[in-house]
Motif scaffolding. Structure first.
Motif, PDB file in Angstrom:
ATOM      1  N   ASN A 150      26.591  70.950 -24.979  1.00 50.22           N
ATOM      2  CA  ASN A 150      27.373  70.453 -23.843  1.00 50.22           C
ATOM      3  C   ASN A 150      28.854  70.818 -23.990  1.00 50.22           C
ATOM      4  OD1 ASN A 150      25.711  67.202 -23.441  1.00 50.22           O
ATOM      5  ND2 ASN A 150      25.096  69.223 -22.727  1.00 50.22           N
ATOM      6  N   ARG A 151      29.368  70.631 -25.189  1.00 52.90           N
ATOM      7  CA  ARG A 151      30.794  70.873 -25.405  1.00 52.90           C
ATOM      8  C   ARG A 151      31.131  72.361 -25.333  1.00 52.90           C
ATOM      9  NH1 ARG A 151      29.532  65.970 -27.794  1.00 52.90           N
ATOM     10  NH2 ARG A 151      31.229  64.430 -27.710  1.00 52.90           N
ATOM     11  N   VAL A 223      40.589  61.753 -35.948  1.00 55.67           N
ATOM     12  CA  VAL A 223      40.670  61.340 -34.539  1.00 55.67           C
ATOM     13  C   VAL A 223      39.268  61.175 -33.949  1.00 55.67           C
ATOM     14  CG1 VAL A 223      41.420  62.009 -32.216  1.00 55.67           C
ATOM     15  CG2 VAL A 223      42.933  62.385 -34.188  1.00 55.67           C
ATOM     16  N   VAL A 224      38.369  62.101 -34.252  1.00 57.60           N
ATOM     17  CA  VAL A 224      36.998  62.002 -33.753  1.00 57.60           C
ATOM     18  C   VAL A 224      36.346  60.709 -34.238  1.00 57.60           C
ATOM     19  CG1 VAL A 224      34.689  63.001 -33.956  1.00 57.60           C
ATOM     20  CG2 VAL A 224      36.647  64.465 -33.418  1.00 57.60           C
ATOM     21  N   GLY A 229      34.090  58.939 -29.297  1.00 57.45           N
ATOM     22  CA  GLY A 229      33.507  59.444 -28.058  1.00 57.45           C
ATOM     23  C   GLY A 229      34.114  58.944 -26.775  1.00 57.45           C
ATOM     24  N   ILE A 230      35.345  58.453 -26.793  1.00 52.50           N
ATOM     25  CA  ILE A 230      35.978  58.029 -25.543  1.00 52.50           C
ATOM     26  C   ILE A 230      36.084  59.208 -24.586  1.00 52.50           C
ATOM     27  CG2 ILE A 230      37.340  56.219 -26.668  1.00 52.50           C
ATOM     28  CD1 ILE A 230      39.795  58.209 -26.218  1.00 52.50           C
ATOM     29  N   HIS A 231      36.222  58.901 -23.301  1.00 54.71           N
ATOM     30  CA  HIS A 231      36.570  59.914 -22.308  1.00 54.71           C
ATOM     31  C   HIS A 231      38.041  59.691 -21.952  1.00 54.71           C
ATOM     32  CE1 HIS A 231      32.702  61.785 -21.436  1.00 54.71           C
ATOM     33  NE2 HIS A 231      32.145  60.589 -21.440  1.00 54.71           N
ATOM     34  N   PRO A 232      38.965  60.490 -22.487  1.00 55.45           N
ATOM     35  CA  PRO A 232      40.384  60.272 -22.171  1.00 55.45           C
ATOM     36  C   PRO A 232      40.633  60.370 -20.672  1.00 55.45           C
ATOM     37  CG  PRO A 232      40.119  61.857 -23.964  1.00 55.45           C
ATOM     38  CD  PRO A 232      38.757  61.641 -23.381  1.00 55.45           C
ATOM     39  N   LEU A 259      40.257  68.768 -27.671  1.00 54.89           N
ATOM     40  CA  LEU A 259      39.742  68.854 -26.302  1.00 54.89           C
ATOM     41  C   LEU A 259      38.271  69.246 -26.316  1.00 54.89           C
ATOM     42  CD1 LEU A 259      42.732  70.529 -24.424  1.00 54.89           C
ATOM     43  CD2 LEU A 259      41.850  68.204 -24.071  1.00 54.89           C
ATOM     44  N   ALA A 260      37.881  70.165 -27.189  1.00 57.00           N
ATOM     45  CA  ALA A 260      36.469  70.541 -27.289  1.00 57.00           C
ATOM     46  C   ALA A 260      35.612  69.344 -27.674  1.00 57.00           C
ATOM     47  CB  ALA A 260      36.299  71.665 -28.309  1.00 57.00           C
ATOM     48  N   ALA A 261      36.133  68.472 -28.509  1.00 56.56           N
ATOM     49  CA  ALA A 261      35.375  67.312 -28.966  1.00 56.56           C
ATOM     50  C   ALA A 261      35.265  66.228 -27.912  1.00 56.56           C
ATOM     51  CB  ALA A 261      36.023  66.738 -30.224  1.00 56.56           C
TER      52      ALA A 261
END
Length: 308
Positions: A150-151, A223-224, A229-232, A259-261
């Motif tokens: 997906n990413r 950070v990950v 898994g938040i959606h900024p 951003l990819a994550a």
């Protein structure tokens, strides 16, 4: 154009490992689809991604319908429209027409509610206390495969495979599924354990080489883990804030990896142009995006103590 930042060479010109993957895709899946064409810039990554998807989604005895539904549900959770459309079509190919259209809407019959909820919860594995207990290796592998795919897809491809988003028409999905019905329903023998295929992808995608310093890699992983898994809401601004304290030379690469994550579709032409000032090759861009994607995927795997 389906490709966002570069156009890979035609499949017919491939040699070596990439040619072998294309041959298997023609025999066992949907042919040389854009998902794998864009990965051909890094043939070993292309091969490892195909191997995990094959062993998890296509081979073995777990219900293919359940696996396609899990792939669709993870893709919904990751907001990957391209993959949702593709796997809804494959549900049509399996003859599951009502289920396919329900999945396209993010719904499912009551019998499938636990599977859908489980797959979607993997986006935030710590918060959701996600676990793989009670699910087959193929289903867990499918979830992990599509967190990675997906990413990669959302970062490097446009979401519309057909003009004007025609792939989201129920009629087009139904017809497309019927075209692939035979290959979708063929039983495929495993070639290796799913766990081994995942380990290979993890090793290849995690090898970012000299593209990021060790400090930047550690920061991306931290950070990950912390953000789970938040959606900024405003991904570009969020990513800038996250790398503000890194040395200047690390900021562009770390921002792209983050951003990819978290929000791969927010990767911009400006981000890529800045990166290409020091790393002009398509392969380096794919490797960097893959690093962010596998870091997020590994967060899911390790949070659940799955496939490690």
């Amino acid at each position: 154009m389906i490709y966002r930042f570069f156009t890979p060479p035609p499949a017919r010109t491939a040699t070596g490992e990439a040619a072998g993957v294309y041959r298997q895709l023609r025999e066992e899946f949907l042919g040389p689809v854009p998902t794998f064409q864009v990965l051909s810039a890094v043939p070993e990554l292309m091969g490892a991604t195909w191997s995990l998807m094959r062993e998890a989604l296509l081979a073995g005895d777990t219900s293919r319908t359940e696996r396609e539904l899990a792939a669709t549900s993870v893709s919904h959770a990751n907001r990957c429209r391209f993959c949702v459309d593709a796997h809804v079509m494959l549900l049509h190919g399996l003859g599951e027409h009502e289920l396919a259209e329900a999945a396209a809407r993010g719904e499912a019959p009551a019998a499938y509610h636990p599977l859908v909820a489980w797959a979607e919860a993997s986006r935030n594995p710590v918060t959701a206390r996600w676990t793989h207990d009670g699910y087959s290796a193929e289903l867990v592998g499918t979830v992990l495969a599509f967190h990675f795919i997906n990413r990669m897809v959302s970062a490097l491809l446009n979401p519309d495979l057909l003009p004007a988003g025609l792939q989201r028409s129920a009629m087009v999905r139904n017809v497309g599924g019927r075209l692939y019905a035979k290959v979708a329903r063929e039983h495929k023998q495993p070639r290796k354990p799913v766990e081994d295929a995942y380990a290979e992808l993890r090793n290849v995608a995690s090898n970012v080489g000299g593209l990021l310093s060790e400090a930047a890699q550690a920061h991306v992983k931290a950070v990950v883990a912390a953000e789970d898994g938040i959606h900024p809401q405003r991904p570009a601004d969020w990513a800038v804030d996250q790398v503000r304290d890194l040395p200047a030379l690390d900021r562009v690469g770390a921002r792209i990896a983050l951003l990819a994550a978290f929000a791969p579709s927010a990767l911009s032409q400006g981000d890529v142009a800045l990166w290409r000032l020091s790393h002009p090759s398509d392969a380096d861009l794919v490797r960097l995006v893959a690093y962010g994607a596998i870091t997020a995927t590994e967060h899911v795997a390790t949070a659940a103590h799955a496939l490690i």
